[in-house]
Design an enzyme around this catalytic site. Structure first.
Site, PDB file in Angstrom:
ATOM      1  N   LYS A  11       0.811  -1.218   0.000  1.00 40.77           N
ATOM      2  CA  LYS A  11       0.000   0.000   0.000  1.00 40.77           C
ATOM      3  C   LYS A  11       0.850   1.278   0.000  1.00 40.77           C
ATOM      4  CE  LYS A  11      -3.824  -2.199   2.495  1.00 40.77           C
ATOM      5  NZ  LYS A  11      -4.670  -2.093   3.693  1.00 40.77           N
ATOM      6  N   PHE A  59     -15.579   3.283   7.212  1.00 39.88           N
ATOM      7  CA  PHE A  59     -14.205   3.659   6.870  1.00 39.88           C
ATOM      8  C   PHE A  59     -13.942   3.721   5.367  1.00 39.88           C
ATOM      9  CE2 PHE A  59     -14.246  -0.966   7.609  1.00 39.88           C
ATOM     10  CZ  PHE A  59     -13.748  -1.430   6.397  1.00 39.88           C
ATOM     11  N   ARG A  87      -1.155 -14.561   4.416  1.00 41.37           N
ATOM     12  CA  ARG A  87      -1.910 -13.968   5.528  1.00 41.37           C
ATOM     13  C   ARG A  87      -1.103 -14.057   6.830  1.00 41.37           C
ATOM     14  NH1 ARG A  87      -6.162 -11.431   4.194  1.00 41.37           N
ATOM     15  NH2 ARG A  87      -7.096 -11.607   6.241  1.00 41.37           N
ATOM     16  N   THR A  93      -4.639  -7.487  10.822  1.00 39.63           N
ATOM     17  CA  THR A  93      -4.954  -6.203  10.194  1.00 39.63           C
ATOM     18  C   THR A  93      -4.528  -5.034  11.077  1.00 39.63           C
ATOM     19  OG1 THR A  93      -6.814  -7.212   9.034  1.00 39.63           O
ATOM     20  CG2 THR A  93      -6.830  -4.815   9.220  1.00 39.63           C
ATOM     21  N   ASN A 114      -1.696   0.064   7.184  1.00 39.07           N
ATOM     22  CA  ASN A 114      -1.140  -1.218   7.613  1.00 39.07           C
ATOM     23  C   ASN A 114      -0.286  -1.902   6.554  1.00 39.07           C
ATOM     24  OD1 ASN A 114      -3.101  -2.248   5.926  1.00 39.07           O
ATOM     25  ND2 ASN A 114      -4.354  -3.117   7.570  1.00 39.07           N
ATOM     26  N   HIS A 117      -1.967  -5.661   1.772  1.00 34.77           N
ATOM     27  CA  HIS A 117      -3.269  -6.324   1.630  1.00 34.77           C
ATOM     28  C   HIS A 117      -2.991  -7.671   0.991  1.00 34.77           C
ATOM     29  CE1 HIS A 117      -7.404  -7.154   0.284  1.00 34.77           C
ATOM     30  NE2 HIS A 117      -6.822  -7.563  -0.831  1.00 34.77           N
TER      31      HIS A 117
END
Length: 140
Positions: A11, A59, A87, A93, A114, A117
């Site tokens: 991200k 959000f 994961r 998260t 964070n 993804h």
């Protein structure tokens, strides 16, 4: 375990801090191969489409704003049990709840920033991969 493909995204909060290589190395050090990768600057339309599942969540606007705030690296990762492995490597998260040594524990700034993804199931992996890549861009 079977060889799988999963979708991964680094991200804007991480790309702005020049963490693409460090994060990719964590994937590779844990047995995942990058078989497709590109750096994109998401448009508002792309971000809204990609995260459409969250459209009714409070959000959503903040998520779209964050995802359009800078470059993003989208990737296809391949390896044994790639979806679950990715994961686990990413961590929870919320980085405050992430296990030591996970990407989010090491690099995330907050629950909203964070850093990464990843797909949560084979079905979402297929949809997310197809959202960003054509078959000819995936070279395994």
């Amino acid at each position: 375990m079977a060889i799988e493909r999963t979708f991964s995204m680094i991200k804007p909060d991480a790309t702005k801090r020049n963490l693409t290589g460090a994060i990719t190395k964590i994937f590779e050090d844990n047995g995942l191969r990058v078989i497709a990768s590109k750096r994109v600057w998401m448009s508002k339309r792309e971000a809204e489409g990609f995260y459409a599942v969250h459209k009714e969540r409070p959000f959503f606007g903040e998520l779209v704003d964050g995802m359009t705030s800078g470059p993003t690296v989208v990737q296809v990762l391949e390896g044994e049990g790639a979806i679950l492995k990715n994961r686990e490597i990413m961590g929870a998260t919320n980085p405050a709840n992430a296990a030591e040594g996970t990407i989010r524990k090491i690099h995330a700034l907050s629950i909203g920033e964070n850093s990464v993804h990843g797909s949560d199931a084979p079905e979402t992996a297929a949809v997310e991969i197809a959202y960003w890549f054509s078959e000819t861009e995936i070279v395994g």
